[in-house]
Design a protein around this motif. Structure first.
Motif, PDB file in Angstrom:
ATOM      1  N   CYS A  86      54.944  74.917  92.173  1.00 51.53           N
ATOM      2  CA  CYS A  86      54.673  74.298  90.873  1.00 51.53           C
ATOM      3  C   CYS A  86      54.976  72.808  91.010  1.00 51.53           C
ATOM      4  O   CYS A  86      56.133  72.421  91.131  1.00 51.53           O
ATOM      5  CB  CYS A  86      55.543  74.935  89.788  1.00 51.53           C
ATOM      6  SG  CYS A  86      55.221  74.288  88.128  1.00 51.53           S
ATOM      7  N   SER A  87      53.946  71.993  91.026  1.00 55.26           N
ATOM      8  CA  SER A  87      54.145  70.567  91.279  1.00 55.26           C
ATOM      9  C   SER A  87      54.563  69.796  90.040  1.00 55.26           C
ATOM     10  O   SER A  87      55.350  68.852  90.118  1.00 55.26           O
ATOM     11  CB  SER A  87      52.862  69.963  91.861  1.00 55.26           C
ATOM     12  OG  SER A  87      51.769  70.166  90.981  1.00 55.26           O
ATOM     13  N   ASN A  88      54.044  70.168  88.892  1.00 56.02           N
ATOM     14  CA  ASN A  88      54.395  69.420  87.690  1.00 56.02           C
ATOM     15  C   ASN A  88      53.990  70.184  86.441  1.00 56.02           C
ATOM     16  O   ASN A  88      53.137  71.059  86.478  1.00 56.02           O
ATOM     17  CB  ASN A  88      53.703  68.058  87.684  1.00 56.02           C
ATOM     18  CG  ASN A  88      52.194  68.180  87.532  1.00 56.02           C
ATOM     19  OD1 ASN A  88      51.521  68.691  88.417  1.00 56.02           O
ATOM     20  ND2 ASN A  88      51.668  67.707  86.411  1.00 56.02           N
ATOM     21  N   LEU A  89      54.644  69.830  85.342  1.00 52.49           N
ATOM     22  CA  LEU A  89      54.262  70.292  84.009  1.00 52.49           C
ATOM     23  C   LEU A  89      54.017  69.053  83.154  1.00 52.49           C
ATOM     24  O   LEU A  89      54.777  68.082  83.248  1.00 52.49           O
ATOM     25  CB  LEU A  89      55.382  71.130  83.374  1.00 52.49           C
ATOM     26  CG  LEU A  89      55.451  72.613  83.702  1.00 52.49           C
ATOM     27  CD1 LEU A  89      56.773  73.198  83.198  1.00 52.49           C
ATOM     28  CD2 LEU A  89      54.296  73.360  83.088  1.00 52.49           C
ATOM     29  N   LEU A 133      54.067  68.896  76.962  1.00 54.92           N
ATOM     30  CA  LEU A 133      54.521  70.259  76.666  1.00 54.92           C
ATOM     31  C   LEU A 133      56.019  70.328  76.387  1.00 54.92           C
ATOM     32  O   LEU A 133      56.516  71.370  75.967  1.00 54.92           O
ATOM     33  CB  LEU A 133      54.185  71.187  77.829  1.00 54.92           C
ATOM     34  CG  LEU A 133      52.716  71.614  77.981  1.00 54.92           C
ATOM     35  CD1 LEU A 133      52.506  72.337  79.308  1.00 54.92           C
ATOM     36  CD2 LEU A 133      52.294  72.507  76.825  1.00 54.92           C
ATOM     37  N   ASP A 134      56.728  69.249  76.642  1.00 56.81           N
ATOM     38  CA  ASP A 134      58.184  69.245  76.419  1.00 56.81           C
ATOM     39  C   ASP A 134      58.522  69.546  74.962  1.00 56.81           C
ATOM     40  O   ASP A 134      57.845  69.069  74.050  1.00 56.81           O
ATOM     41  CB  ASP A 134      58.783  67.877  76.773  1.00 56.81           C
ATOM     42  CG  ASP A 134      59.130  67.760  78.241  1.00 56.81           C
ATOM     43  OD1 ASP A 134      59.430  68.790  78.865  1.00 56.81           O
ATOM     44  OD2 ASP A 134      59.114  66.637  78.764  1.00 56.81           O
ATOM     45  N   GLY A 135      59.577  70.315  74.749  1.00 57.21           N
ATOM     46  CA  GLY A 135      60.076  70.512  73.400  1.00 57.21           C
ATOM     47  C   GLY A 135      60.076  71.956  72.942  1.00 57.21           C
ATOM     48  O   GLY A 135      59.917  72.886  73.732  1.00 57.21           O
ATOM     49  N   VAL A 136      60.254  72.110  71.637  1.00 55.14           N
ATOM     50  CA  VAL A 136      60.344  73.429  71.010  1.00 55.14           C
ATOM     51  C   VAL A 136      59.071  73.675  70.208  1.00 55.14           C
ATOM     52  O   VAL A 136      58.630  72.811  69.438  1.00 55.14           O
ATOM     53  CB  VAL A 136      61.584  73.512  70.095  1.00 55.14           C
ATOM     54  CG1 VAL A 136      61.689  74.897  69.460  1.00 55.14           C
ATOM     55  CG2 VAL A 136      62.858  73.192  70.891  1.00 55.14           C
ATOM     56  N   LEU A 187      54.678  84.651  71.002  1.00 57.17           N
ATOM     57  CA  LEU A 187      55.905  84.655  71.795  1.00 57.17           C
ATOM     58  C   LEU A 187      57.096  84.084  71.030  1.00 57.17           C
ATOM     59  O   LEU A 187      58.099  83.697  71.623  1.00 57.17           O
ATOM     60  CB  LEU A 187      55.688  83.879  73.107  1.00 57.17           C
ATOM     61  CG  LEU A 187      54.556  84.409  73.999  1.00 57.17           C
ATOM     62  CD1 LEU A 187      54.382  83.519  75.222  1.00 57.17           C
ATOM     63  CD2 LEU A 187      54.813  85.849  74.419  1.00 57.17           C
ATOM     64  N   GLU A 188      56.950  84.022  69.692  1.00 62.25           N
ATOM     65  CA  GLU A 188      57.988  83.492  68.810  1.00 62.25           C
ATOM     66  C   GLU A 188      58.266  82.028  69.163  1.00 62.25           C
ATOM     67  O   GLU A 188      57.344  81.245  69.291  1.00 62.25           O
ATOM     68  CB  GLU A 188      59.238  84.386  68.879  1.00 62.25           C
ATOM     69  CG  GLU A 188      58.961  85.829  68.448  1.00 62.25           C
ATOM     70  CD  GLU A 188      60.154  86.749  68.629  1.00 62.25           C
ATOM     71  OE1 GLU A 188      61.245  86.281  68.991  1.00 62.25           O
ATOM     72  OE2 GLU A 188      59.979  87.966  68.426  1.00 62.25           O
ATOM     73  N   THR A 189      59.530  81.647  69.331  1.00 62.43           N
ATOM     74  CA  THR A 189      59.859  80.250  69.630  1.00 62.43           C
ATOM     75  C   THR A 189      59.832  80.019  71.138  1.00 62.43           C
ATOM     76  O   THR A 189      60.503  80.716  71.895  1.00 62.43           O
ATOM     77  CB  THR A 189      61.238  79.878  69.076  1.00 62.43           C
ATOM     78  OG1 THR A 189      61.240  80.067  67.659  1.00 62.43           O
ATOM     79  CG2 THR A 189      61.570  78.421  69.373  1.00 62.43           C
ATOM     80  N   ILE A 190      59.049  79.026  71.562  1.00 65.76           N
ATOM     81  CA  ILE A 190      58.919  78.681  72.977  1.00 65.76           C
ATOM     82  C   ILE A 190      59.568  77.320  73.214  1.00 65.76           C
ATOM     83  O   ILE A 190      59.358  76.377  72.441  1.00 65.76           O
ATOM     84  CB  ILE A 190      57.442  78.619  73.402  1.00 65.76           C
ATOM     85  CG1 ILE A 190      56.777  79.992  73.248  1.00 65.76           C
ATOM     86  CG2 ILE A 190      57.302  78.121  74.837  1.00 65.76           C
ATOM     87  CD1 ILE A 190      55.275  79.966  73.528  1.00 65.76           C
ATOM     88  N   THR A 191      60.371  77.208  74.266  1.00 65.05           N
ATOM     89  CA  THR A 191      60.975  75.931  74.658  1.00 65.05           C
ATOM     90  C   THR A 191      60.550  75.623  76.094  1.00 65.05           C
ATOM     91  O   THR A 191      60.700  76.448  76.986  1.00 65.05           O
ATOM     92  CB  THR A 191      62.508  75.986  74.579  1.00 65.05           C
ATOM     93  OG1 THR A 191      62.896  76.354  73.244  1.00 65.05           O
ATOM     94  CG2 THR A 191      63.121  74.630  74.914  1.00 65.05           C
ATOM     95  N   ILE A 192      60.026  74.405  76.299  1.00 66.65           N
ATOM     96  CA  ILE A 192      59.510  74.013  77.611  1.00 66.65           C
ATOM     97  C   ILE A 192      60.193  72.731  78.068  1.00 66.65           C
ATOM     98  O   ILE A 192      60.365  71.791  77.281  1.00 66.65           O
ATOM     99  CB  ILE A 192      57.988  73.823  77.573  1.00 66.65           C
ATOM    100  CG1 ILE A 192      57.292  75.142  77.192  1.00 66.65           C
ATOM    101  CG2 ILE A 192      57.456  73.315  78.916  1.00 66.65           C
ATOM    102  CD1 ILE A 192      55.790  75.011  77.014  1.00 66.65           C
ATOM    103  N   SER A 193      60.570  72.683  79.344  1.00 70.39           N
ATOM    104  CA  SER A 193      61.113  71.468  79.966  1.00 70.39           C
ATOM    105  C   SER A 193      60.237  71.118  81.160  1.00 70.39           C
ATOM    106  O   SER A 193      60.166  71.882  82.125  1.00 70.39           O
ATOM    107  CB  SER A 193      62.559  71.682  80.426  1.00 70.39           C
ATOM    108  OG  SER A 193      62.991  70.588  81.224  1.00 70.39           O
ATOM    109  N   SER A 194      59.558  69.977  81.091  1.00 71.71           N
ATOM    110  CA  SER A 194      58.691  69.572  82.195  1.00 71.71           C
ATOM    111  C   SER A 194      59.501  69.137  83.406  1.00 71.71           C
ATOM    112  O   SER A 194      59.081  69.341  84.551  1.00 71.71           O
ATOM    113  CB  SER A 194      57.761  68.438  81.752  1.00 71.71           C
ATOM    114  OG  SER A 194      58.506  67.285  81.393  1.00 71.71           O
ATOM    115  N   SER A 195      60.672  68.535  83.181  1.00 66.01           N
ATOM    116  CA  SER A 195      61.484  68.074  84.307  1.00 66.01           C
ATOM    117  C   SER A 195      62.128  69.240  85.048  1.00 66.01           C
ATOM    118  O   SER A 195      62.186  69.258  86.284  1.00 66.01           O
ATOM    119  CB  SER A 195      62.569  67.104  83.812  1.00 66.01           C
ATOM    120  OG  SER A 195      63.393  67.728  82.830  1.00 66.01           O
TER     121      SER A 195
END
Length: 275
Positions: free
Chosen positions: A21-24, A28-31, A37-45
């Motif tokens: 996985c090279s990058n996100l 997409l960062d945040g809540v 899928l209810e609440t999704i939290t994503i961290s690109s870093s």
């Protein structure tokens, strides 16, 4: 002079190529609040995704690491196992997320895997705990042929509802004012009621629909008590000239008969009259 024998050795090690996985995207960062899928939290870093939806009653959430990506598709592997078949087997759920940006603060996405009966018919692939080494590329998880254009999910960024709605234009067939009738499995309602209308709110960049059901309160279109819903994602299927639109209910609180998201299918109907 005595010649000593010379030996040459070559050692070649062959490894099977493995994607990573090279990058996100930072967008997409945040809540996010999602449809499935209810609440999704994503961290690109950190290249992680978590959701409040659980795959088993023993879990308090579901946490995933991004392991492959190509184009808009990202494969996430859950970082703990889930028991299946009455606990006789342990599997890692893998999800193939295909993210598409709908607007500034809204996305729609596909889960590009076949339905998995052992994971509640969700589109996550169950991989036995002893077989994870066999998953070495995106194609081991992703299969776009199993998913129809209309089968997408939506997520909207928490705290940015108004901004998300104002950034997405509603589909062409709905950009008018209408009188409506409401038909469900119990019958047809609101016939011949001139005050039952659906219209686009012009100051919202065609992003918000206002429903007036004052003359027919039996049913609530879009499951909204307040009558205000916003377009947050559109998918167009050209082969059938059909729009699939995700709408967000702006009610401040939801009743037992209301829903946060609704999906509406719309198409144009041309009426021809002869004289």
């Amino acid at each position: 002079m005595k010649l000593l024998p010379t030996f040459c050795f070559m050692c070649i090690t062959v490894f099977r190529s493995k994607q990573e996985c090279s990058n996100l995207p930072e967008d997409l960062d945040g809540v996010w609040t999602s449809t499935n899928l209810e609440t999704i939290t994503i961290s690109s870093s950190a290249k992680t995704l978590s959701m409040t939806k659980t795959f088993h009653s023993s879990l308090t959430g579901s946490y995933f690491d991004c392991i492959f990506n190509s184009g808009t598709q990202y494969v996430f592997k859950m970082n703990e196992t889930v028991p299946i078949l009455s606990g006789t087997l342990q599997v890692y759920p893998y999800g193939c997320f295909d993210f598409r940006q709908a607007g500034t603060y809204s996305y729609y996405f596909y889960l590009n895997s076949a339905e998995e009966i052992t994971l509640g018919d969700s589109r996550f692939k169950a991989v036995l705990s002893g077989s994870v080494d066999t998953i070495t590329s995106l194609t081991d998880i992703c299969d776009t042929s199993t998913v129809d254009t209309a089968e997408f999910y939506t997520m909207i960024k928490s705290g940015y509802v108004s901004e998300a709605i104002s950034a997405v234009q509603c589909p062409g067939p709905i950009l008018c004012s209408f009188k409506y009738t409401y038909t469900d499995q119990t019958g047809t309602y609101c016939e011949s009621v001139n005050t039952s209308t659906i219209m686009i709110k012009s100051d919202q960049n065609y992003g918000e629909i206002v429903v007036n059901n004052a003359g027919c309160t039996t049913k609530e279109p879009f499951y909204s008590a307040g009558g205000q819903v916003g377009c947050i994602a559109n998918v167009y299927k050209s082969s059938t000239d059909t729009y699939y639109t995700s709408y967000y209910n702006r009610d401040t609180s939801l009743s037992t008969t209301s829903y946060q998201f609704t999906c509406v299918v719309s198409t144009r109907v041309t009426l021809i009259s002869y004289t």
